[in-house]
Write an enzyme that holds these catalytic residues in place. Structure first.
Site, PDB file in Angstrom:
ATOM      1  N   LYS A 113     -10.862  13.002   3.630  1.00 13.93           N
ATOM      2  CA  LYS A 113     -10.225  12.015   2.747  1.00 13.93           C
ATOM      3  C   LYS A 113     -10.871  10.639   2.915  1.00 13.93           C
ATOM      4  O   LYS A 113     -11.248   9.994   1.939  1.00 13.93           O
ATOM      5  CB  LYS A 113      -8.732  11.928   3.080  1.00 13.93           C
ATOM      6  CG  LYS A 113      -8.034  10.720   2.498  1.00 13.93           C
ATOM      7  CD  LYS A 113      -6.564  10.660   2.858  1.00 13.93           C
ATOM      8  CE  LYS A 113      -6.243   9.986   4.176  1.00 13.93           C
ATOM      9  NZ  LYS A 113      -6.229   8.529   4.188  1.00 13.93           N
ATOM     10  N   ASN A 114     -10.987  10.195   4.174  1.00 12.00           N
ATOM     11  CA  ASN A 114     -11.446   8.824   4.396  1.00 12.00           C
ATOM     12  C   ASN A 114     -12.945   8.629   4.168  1.00 12.00           C
ATOM     13  O   ASN A 114     -13.431   7.504   4.180  1.00 12.00           O
ATOM     14  CB  ASN A 114     -11.056   8.347   5.805  1.00 12.00           C
ATOM     15  CG  ASN A 114      -9.556   8.119   5.898  1.00 12.00           C
ATOM     16  OD1 ASN A 114      -8.855   8.121   4.877  1.00 12.00           O
ATOM     17  ND2 ASN A 114      -9.054   7.926   7.107  1.00 12.00           N
TER      18      ASN A 114
ATOM     19  N   ARG B 192      -3.602   1.754  -0.449  1.00 13.18           N
ATOM     20  CA  ARG B 192      -4.334   0.521  -0.170  1.00 13.18           C
ATOM     21  C   ARG B 192      -5.855   0.697  -0.220  1.00 13.18           C
ATOM     22  O   ARG B 192      -6.581  -0.275  -0.451  1.00 13.18           O
ATOM     23  CB  ARG B 192      -3.871  -0.111   1.135  1.00 13.18           C
ATOM     24  CG  ARG B 192      -4.187   0.645   2.369  1.00 13.18           C
ATOM     25  CD  ARG B 192      -3.542  -0.002   3.571  1.00 13.18           C
ATOM     26  NE  ARG B 192      -3.793  -1.428   3.734  1.00 13.18           N
ATOM     27  CZ  ARG B 192      -4.948  -1.955   4.098  1.00 13.18           C
ATOM     28  NH1 ARG B 192      -5.990  -1.179   4.314  1.00 13.18           N
ATOM     29  NH2 ARG B 192      -5.082  -3.255   4.243  1.00 13.18           N
TER      30      ARG B 192
ATOM     31  N   CYS C 270       1.883  -2.055   4.954  1.00 13.84           N
ATOM     32  CA  CYS C 270       2.218  -0.647   4.817  1.00 13.84           C
ATOM     33  C   CYS C 270       2.997  -0.237   6.045  1.00 13.84           C
ATOM     34  O   CYS C 270       3.176  -1.027   6.967  1.00 13.84           O
ATOM     35  CB  CYS C 270       0.973   0.192   4.544  1.00 13.84           C
ATOM     36  SG  CYS C 270       0.173   0.878   5.936  1.00 13.84           S
TER      37      CYS C 270
ATOM     38  N   ARG D 276      -1.943  -4.912   8.068  1.00  9.90           N
ATOM     39  CA  ARG D 276      -3.201  -4.499   7.444  1.00  9.90           C
ATOM     40  C   ARG D 276      -3.762  -5.519   6.443  1.00  9.90           C
ATOM     41  O   ARG D 276      -3.884  -5.237   5.239  1.00  9.90           O
ATOM     42  CB  ARG D 276      -3.057  -3.119   6.811  1.00  9.90           C
ATOM     43  CG  ARG D 276      -2.550  -2.079   7.798  1.00  9.90           C
ATOM     44  CD  ARG D 276      -2.526  -0.707   7.219  1.00  9.90           C
ATOM     45  NE  ARG D 276      -3.845  -0.125   7.103  1.00  9.90           N
ATOM     46  CZ  ARG D 276      -4.077   1.083   6.601  1.00  9.90           C
ATOM     47  NH1 ARG D 276      -3.079   1.803   6.174  1.00  9.90           N
ATOM     48  NH2 ARG D 276      -5.303   1.544   6.520  1.00  9.90           N
ATOM     49  N   PRO D 277      -4.137  -6.710   6.926  1.00 10.11           N
ATOM     50  CA  PRO D 277      -4.729  -7.706   6.039  1.00 10.11           C
ATOM     51  C   PRO D 277      -6.141  -7.302   5.592  1.00 10.11           C
ATOM     52  O   PRO D 277      -6.706  -6.335   6.116  1.00 10.11           O
ATOM     53  CB  PRO D 277      -4.789  -8.957   6.917  1.00 10.11           C
ATOM     54  CG  PRO D 277      -4.850  -8.446   8.317  1.00 10.11           C
ATOM     55  CD  PRO D 277      -4.094  -7.151   8.328  1.00 10.11           C
TER      56      PRO D 277
ATOM     57  N   ASP E  91      -8.613  -9.873   5.275  1.00 11.95           N
ATOM     58  CA  ASP E  91      -9.377 -11.112   5.440  1.00 11.95           C
ATOM     59  C   ASP E  91     -10.842 -10.867   5.811  1.00 11.95           C
ATOM     60  O   ASP E  91     -11.728 -11.609   5.392  1.00 11.95           O
ATOM     61  CB  ASP E  91      -8.699 -12.023   6.479  1.00 11.95           C
ATOM     62  CG  ASP E  91      -8.388 -11.275   7.776  1.00 11.95           C
ATOM     63  OD1 ASP E  91      -7.691 -10.250   7.704  1.00 11.95           O
ATOM     64  OD2 ASP E  91      -8.866 -11.691   8.843  1.00 11.95           O
TER      65      ASP E  91
ATOM     66  N   ASP F 207      -5.713   7.575  14.155  1.00 12.99           N
ATOM     67  CA  ASP F 207      -5.220   8.588  13.219  1.00 12.99           C
ATOM     68  C   ASP F 207      -4.902   9.920  13.906  1.00 12.99           C
ATOM     69  O   ASP F 207      -4.425  10.847  13.251  1.00 12.99           O
ATOM     70  CB  ASP F 207      -6.238   8.816  12.082  1.00 12.99           C
ATOM     71  CG  ASP F 207      -6.358   7.592  11.187  1.00 12.99           C
ATOM     72  OD1 ASP F 207      -5.474   6.733  11.237  1.00 12.99           O
ATOM     73  OD2 ASP F 207      -7.356   7.499  10.440  1.00 12.99           O
TER      74      ASP F 207
ATOM     75  N   ARG G 251      -0.928  13.609   1.071  1.00 14.71           N
ATOM     76  CA  ARG G 251      -1.954  12.570   0.901  1.00 14.71           C
ATOM     77  C   ARG G 251      -3.196  12.904   1.719  1.00 14.71           C
ATOM     78  O   ARG G 251      -4.287  12.440   1.384  1.00 14.71           O
ATOM     79  CB  ARG G 251      -1.414  11.219   1.368  1.00 14.71           C
ATOM     80  CG  ARG G 251      -0.298  10.681   0.520  1.00 14.71           C
ATOM     81  CD  ARG G 251       0.022   9.276   0.901  1.00 14.71           C
ATOM     82  NE  ARG G 251      -1.183   8.449   0.824  1.00 14.71           N
ATOM     83  CZ  ARG G 251      -1.226   7.165   1.114  1.00 14.71           C
ATOM     84  NH1 ARG G 251      -0.147   6.549   1.518  1.00 14.71           N
ATOM     85  NH2 ARG G 251      -2.351   6.479   1.003  1.00 14.71           N
TER      86      ARG G 251
END
Ligand code: EPU
Length: 418
Positions: free
Chosen positions: A22-23, A92, A116, A121-122, A124, A305, A397
């Site tokens: 997925k990632n 996201r 989330c 989880r910014p 920047d 994860d 997901r």
């Protein structure tokens, strides 16, 4: 809403095949925005996150066609460079469209992803990086408005944190920039390498992916290509732990040991017997494992994860383990749920004390995020009696055909409704 009903106590045996990652697939799909030519991705997993991203890309004008595990994407006519709140708020990782859109079209508007369940989880790191590449970034009404006059300009970037999607987004943006970009303190995850390999096939000039310094020599245009998505190391890690905990001899086909060194080292320390073969990793079943301490870290450290799944496994080890989370500030939501099943976990802020040899008993439990859900399924497989996992949509997901794969191993698991 769907639930998952698991009758615990049945030993698992056989072969389970790992799907595409997925990632890795998510950033690869966004790479299609960098060229008008088709990008064909193979080994794409069938997950709701893929569908969500197809919807985001479709809203921009990308034409997609999925046939089995092959996904063809073409961003020939982009009629819109705005990714809406309605779509981005679902996932996201949709923010991965920002870098490619800006690099190819000179402007993009993407809804800020927001927080989330696992932390703030910014983004920047990404926004500062794009500014350094010459973009003007404004935040207005919950949207990032990014613009550049002409092309992005290569620059020397230092990331204050090795953000994974941040690195991927900046790497994609830099492929079409004028001049050379270096990204220092870049994320080293295998998914970053997979993306760099695909981008290079598309004509990009990227070196150093997989190390903390990535160099990207900008080119004028990219072409289409065909690329096979790497196998999912987190799915593989989940099944390896499940096999150790609830199995009686399981081949995890397509598990790549090089991608999961930190996990395999700890599993060996805990006493799990495994054989690496050409096909994958065979896990001998067993019990009487030893407690081990775990600290999550960016790759090549132990993956956040896999933290929840590791914790479920450690509930069955002899002794006390300490599990420390350093990547996210709030990723222990599985703790109270596992405790409802009889685990003896003490949340001490950034770490959890796991008292081993817990006798788990089936219960109704709530899935809170993707990986937490996997830990609940693992606990359910060995618990006495029936476990019902609620809000199971989280699992869809990130775990392709989970029920089918577990049934194939002999688990008693079925979908329910509430
Ligand atoms: N961070 C910042 N500033 C930034 C970016 C990140 O402070 O600009 C911090 C975050 O606050 C967080 C940490 O860095 O503490 C992790 O970063 P982020 O939230 O940006 O992670 P990501 O790159 O968006 C990817 C995976 C996640 C995985 C993390 C960490 C994808 C699509 N997602 O997210 O996967 O947990 O890296 O390894 O690649 C999952 O699959 O379950 C999942 C959450």
């Amino acid at each position: 809403m769907q639930t998952l009903i698991i009758e615990g106590g049945h030993k698992l045996k056989g072969t389970v095949k790992i799907s595409g990652a997925k990632n890795a697939a998510l950033p690869l799909m966004c790479a299609c925005l960098l060229t008008a030519e088709p990008l064909v991705l193979e080994n794409v997993p069938e997950l709701t996150d893929m569908q969500t991203l197809c919807d985001v890309l479709g809203s921009l004008g990308v034409v997609s066609d999925l046939s089995g595990t092959t996904l063809r994407l073409q961003a020939q006519t982009i009629h819109n460079t705005r990714a809406s709140y309605e779509l981005v708020s679902k996932m996201r990782a949709s923010v991965l469209v920002l870098g490619p859109l800006l690099a190819r079209f000179g402007h993009a508007e993407v809804s800020l992803p927001g927080g989330c369940a696992i932390g703030a989880r910014p983004i920047d790191v990404l926004l500062d990086g794009l500014r350094a590449l010459g973009a003007t970034i404004e935040l207005e009404n919950g949207y990032v408005h990014a613009r550049v006059n002409g092309r992005l300009k290569g620059a020397e970037l230092y990331l204050p944190k090795p953000a994974v999607t941040g690195t991927e987004n900046l790497m994609m943006a830099a492929t079409l920039a004028e001049g050379t970009t270096t990204i220092s303190n870049a994320a080293r995850e295998p998914e970053v390498v997979d993306l760099a390999n695909c981008l290079n096939k598309m004509g990009a000039k990227i070196t150093g992916a997989g190390t903390s310094v990535i160099t990207i020599e900008g080119v004028d245009a990219l072409n289409g290509t065909t690329h096979t998505v790497m196998n999912d190391r987190i799915e593989a890690g989940t099944y390896l732990l499940m096999a150790a905990m609830a199995g009686d001899g399981i081949m995890v086909e397509g598990a790549v040991s090089g991608d999961n060194q930190a996990l395999l080292t700890l599993m060996k320390q805990a006493g799990v017997r495994m054989d690496k073969t050409e096909k994958g990793i065979f896990v001998h079943g067993g019990n009487g494992y030893t407690a081990v301490d775990v600290t999550t870290n960016p790759y090549p450290g132990f993956a956040t994860d896999l933290q929840a799944q590791m914790m479920a496994f450690l509930t069955q080890a002899n002794g006390t383990s300490i599990v420390k989370e350093t990547v996210y500030e709030n990723r222990f939501m599985h703790v109270p749920e596992l405790n409802r099943m009889g685990a003896r976990l003490t949340d001490e802020g950034h770490c959890v004390r796991v008292a081993g040899n817990a006798r788990l008993i089936g219960a109704d439990v709530m899935a809170t995020d993707l990986r937490a859900s996997a830990s609940l399924v693992m606990a359910g497989l060995i618990a006495k009696g029936t476990t019902t996992v609620h809000r199971v949509y989280h699992l869809h997901r990130g775990y392709e055909r989970l029920t089918e794969k577990l049934t194939g191993l002999g688990a008693r698991i079925s979908a329910g409704n509430e």
